[in-house]
Design a protein around this motif. Structure first.
Motif, mmCIF file in Angstrom:
data_model
loop_
_atom_site.group_PDB
_atom_site.id
_atom_site.type_symbol
_atom_site.label_atom_id
_atom_site.label_comp_id
_atom_site.label_asym_id
_atom_site.label_seq_id
_atom_site.Cartn_x
_atom_site.Cartn_y
_atom_site.Cartn_z
ATOM 1 N N VAL A 188 -41.319 7.046 38.479
ATOM 2 C CA VAL A 188 -41.006 7.872 39.640
ATOM 3 C C VAL A 188 -39.492 7.914 39.794
ATOM 4 C CG1 VAL A 188 -41.235 8.077 42.153
ATOM 5 C CG2 VAL A 188 -43.163 7.246 40.783
ATOM 6 N N GLN A 189 -38.968 9.127 40.021
ATOM 7 C CA GLN A 189 -37.529 9.241 40.274
ATOM 8 C C GLN A 189 -37.277 9.212 41.776
ATOM 9 O OE1 GLN A 189 -35.319 12.939 39.492
ATOM 10 N NE2 GLN A 189 -33.717 11.677 38.601
ATOM 11 N N PHE A 190 -36.413 8.293 42.178
ATOM 12 C CA PHE A 190 -35.973 8.197 43.568
ATOM 13 C C PHE A 190 -34.540 8.692 43.632
ATOM 14 C CE2 PHE A 190 -39.096 4.844 42.879
ATOM 15 C CZ PHE A 190 -39.937 4.976 43.981
ATOM 16 N N VAL A 191 -34.248 9.540 44.611
ATOM 17 C CA VAL A 191 -32.914 10.120 44.743
ATOM 18 C C VAL A 191 -32.454 9.985 46.191
ATOM 19 C CG1 VAL A 191 -31.497 12.209 44.514
ATOM 20 C CG2 VAL A 191 -33.389 11.801 42.920
ATOM 21 N N LEU A 192 -31.211 9.552 46.367
ATOM 22 C CA LEU A 192 -30.623 9.472 47.704
ATOM 23 C C LEU A 192 -29.194 9.982 47.626
ATOM 24 C CD1 LEU A 192 -30.975 8.443 50.671
ATOM 25 C CD2 LEU A 192 -29.814 6.361 49.915
ATOM 26 N N LEU B 192 -50.062 3.043 40.480
ATOM 27 C CA LEU B 192 -50.845 4.099 41.108
ATOM 28 C C LEU B 192 -51.260 3.671 42.506
ATOM 29 C CD1 LEU B 192 -53.182 5.159 38.149
ATOM 30 C CD2 LEU B 192 -50.915 6.042 38.758
ATOM 31 N N GLY B 193 -51.347 4.644 43.409
ATOM 32 C CA GLY B 193 -51.837 4.379 44.754
ATOM 33 C C GLY B 193 -50.818 4.743 45.818
ATOM 34 N N HIS B 194 -51.121 4.304 47.044
ATOM 35 C CA HIS B 194 -50.268 4.576 48.207
ATOM 36 C C HIS B 194 -49.273 3.434 48.359
ATOM 37 C CE1 HIS B 194 -52.680 7.863 50.142
ATOM 38 N NE2 HIS B 194 -53.552 7.397 49.261
ATOM 39 N N HIS B 195 -48.025 3.772 48.596
ATOM 40 C CA HIS B 195 -47.001 2.733 48.744
ATOM 41 C C HIS B 195 -46.047 3.065 49.873
ATOM 42 C CE1 HIS B 195 -48.280 0.815 45.066
ATOM 43 N NE2 HIS B 195 -48.284 1.996 44.482
ATOM 44 N N ARG B 196 -45.406 2.008 50.352
ATOM 45 C CA ARG B 196 -44.308 2.127 51.305
ATOM 46 C C ARG B 196 -43.034 1.755 50.569
ATOM 47 N NH1 ARG B 196 -46.447 0.946 56.480
ATOM 48 N NH2 ARG B 196 -48.461 1.978 56.581
ATOM 49 N N THR C 86 -36.450 12.950 51.699
ATOM 50 C CA THR C 86 -37.307 13.964 51.079
ATOM 51 C C THR C 86 -38.788 13.605 51.159
ATOM 52 O OG1 THR C 86 -37.271 12.962 48.866
ATOM 53 C CG2 THR C 86 -35.450 14.438 49.437
ATOM 54 N N ALA C 87 -39.109 12.453 51.732
ATOM 55 C CA ALA C 87 -40.497 11.972 51.736
ATOM 56 C C ALA C 87 -41.025 11.857 53.161
ATOM 57 C CB ALA C 87 -40.575 10.607 51.058
ATOM 58 N N PRO C 88 -42.342 11.822 53.322
ATOM 59 C CA PRO C 88 -42.903 11.629 54.662
ATOM 60 C C PRO C 88 -42.490 10.280 55.230
ATOM 61 C CG PRO C 88 -44.618 12.203 53.075
ATOM 62 C CD PRO C 88 -43.362 11.957 52.293
ATOM 63 N N ARG C 89 -42.168 10.281 56.509
ATOM 64 C CA ARG C 89 -41.863 9.028 57.178
ATOM 65 C C ARG C 89 -43.162 8.325 57.538
ATOM 66 N NH1 ARG C 89 -36.603 8.655 59.341
ATOM 67 N NH2 ARG C 89 -37.205 6.684 60.254
ATOM 68 N N VAL C 90 -43.118 7.001 57.529
ATOM 69 C CA VAL C 90 -44.254 6.200 57.972
ATOM 70 C C VAL C 90 -44.039 5.892 59.440
ATOM 71 C CG1 VAL C 90 -45.453 4.015 57.642
ATOM 72 C CG2 VAL C 90 -44.525 5.235 55.669
ATOM 73 N N THR C 91 -45.093 6.088 60.243
ATOM 74 C CA THR C 91 -44.902 5.961 61.680
ATOM 75 C C THR C 91 -44.785 4.513 62.129
ATOM 76 O OG1 THR C 91 -47.285 6.169 61.920
ATOM 77 C CG2 THR C 91 -45.987 8.139 62.291
ATOM 78 N N ASP C 92 -45.493 3.604 61.443
ATOM 79 C CA ASP C 92 -45.318 2.205 61.812
ATOM 80 C C ASP C 92 -44.245 1.593 60.922
ATOM 81 O OD1 ASP C 92 -47.132 2.569 59.705
ATOM 82 O OD2 ASP C 92 -47.839 0.502 59.875
ATOM 83 N N TYR C 93 -43.571 0.596 61.445
ATOM 84 C CA TYR C 93 -42.410 0.037 60.773
ATOM 85 C C TYR C 93 -42.750 -1.354 60.257
ATOM 86 C CZ TYR C 93 -39.460 3.708 62.720
ATOM 87 O OH TYR C 93 -38.884 4.905 63.023
ATOM 88 N N MET D 139 -38.118 -1.867 60.012
ATOM 89 C CA MET D 139 -37.239 -0.960 59.275
ATOM 90 C C MET D 139 -37.955 0.359 59.002
ATOM 91 S SD MET D 139 -34.545 -2.735 58.875
ATOM 92 C CE MET D 139 -33.901 -4.382 58.643
ATOM 93 N N PRO D 140 -37.183 1.445 58.894
ATOM 94 C CA PRO D 140 -37.811 2.726 58.566
ATOM 95 C C PRO D 140 -38.311 2.729 57.129
ATOM 96 C CG PRO D 140 -35.429 2.955 58.562
ATOM 97 C CD PRO D 140 -35.730 1.574 59.058
ATOM 98 N N ASN D 141 -39.476 3.311 56.939
ATOM 99 C CA ASN D 141 -40.068 3.382 55.609
ATOM 100 C C ASN D 141 -40.489 4.799 55.293
ATOM 101 O OD1 ASN D 141 -40.172 0.611 54.775
ATOM 102 N ND2 ASN D 141 -41.626 0.326 56.436
ATOM 103 N N SER D 142 -40.644 5.060 54.019
ATOM 104 C CA SER D 142 -41.211 6.313 53.547
ATOM 105 C C SER D 142 -42.503 6.012 52.810
ATOM 106 C CB SER D 142 -40.222 7.010 52.612
ATOM 107 O OG SER D 142 -39.001 7.257 53.286
ATOM 108 N N ALA D 143 -43.321 7.042 52.685
ATOM 109 C CA ALA D 143 -44.606 6.906 52.008
ATOM 110 C C ALA D 143 -44.568 7.654 50.688
ATOM 111 C CB ALA D 143 -45.724 7.461 52.886
ATOM 112 N N ILE D 144 -45.254 7.097 49.700
ATOM 113 C CA ILE D 144 -45.384 7.775 48.413
ATOM 114 C C ILE D 144 -46.805 7.539 47.910
ATOM 115 C CG2 ILE D 144 -44.558 5.808 47.056
ATOM 116 C CD1 ILE D 144 -43.182 7.800 45.197
#
Length: 92
Positions: free
Chosen positions: A5-9, A51-55, A70-77, A81-86
């Motif tokens: 997976v490519q992560f870009v910031l 494979l699967g759902h990750h934070r 660029t990713a959906p935010r996760v509502t619970d922390y 800390m702020p997290n994204s979902a993949i």
């Protein structure tokens, strides 16, 4: 089984950017998840994610946690800390 997976910031002022997540123990020093500066403030790393759902999140300069814009935010922390979902799916 995992996918690369490519992560870009975009972080023009960063000296260091790492990806942390439940797939690497939230370890900002993990060697495989250190982003490289590609120029113009763009940092990226392509790393294996099971494979699967990750934070996950980015850690800038070992201290600032940044959710992936660029990713959906996760509502619970996690860890406050702020997290994204993949979701990583098997390549067909």
């Amino acid at each position: 089984q995992s996918q690369r997976v490519q992560f870009v910031l975009v972080a023009p002022d960063a000296k260091k950017v790492a990806v942390v997540g439940d797939f690497n123990g939230w370890d900002a020093s993990h060697a495989a998840y250190q982003a490289q500066h590609r120029g113009g403030g763009v940092w990226s790393v392509t790393a294996p994610v099971p494979l699967g759902h990750h934070r996950y999140s980015f850690v800038v300069d070992d201290s600032l946690w940044v959710a992936d814009p660029t990713a959906p935010r996760v509502t619970d922390y996690d860890y406050g800390m702020p997290n994204s979902a993949i979701v990583v799916q098997e390549q067909k």
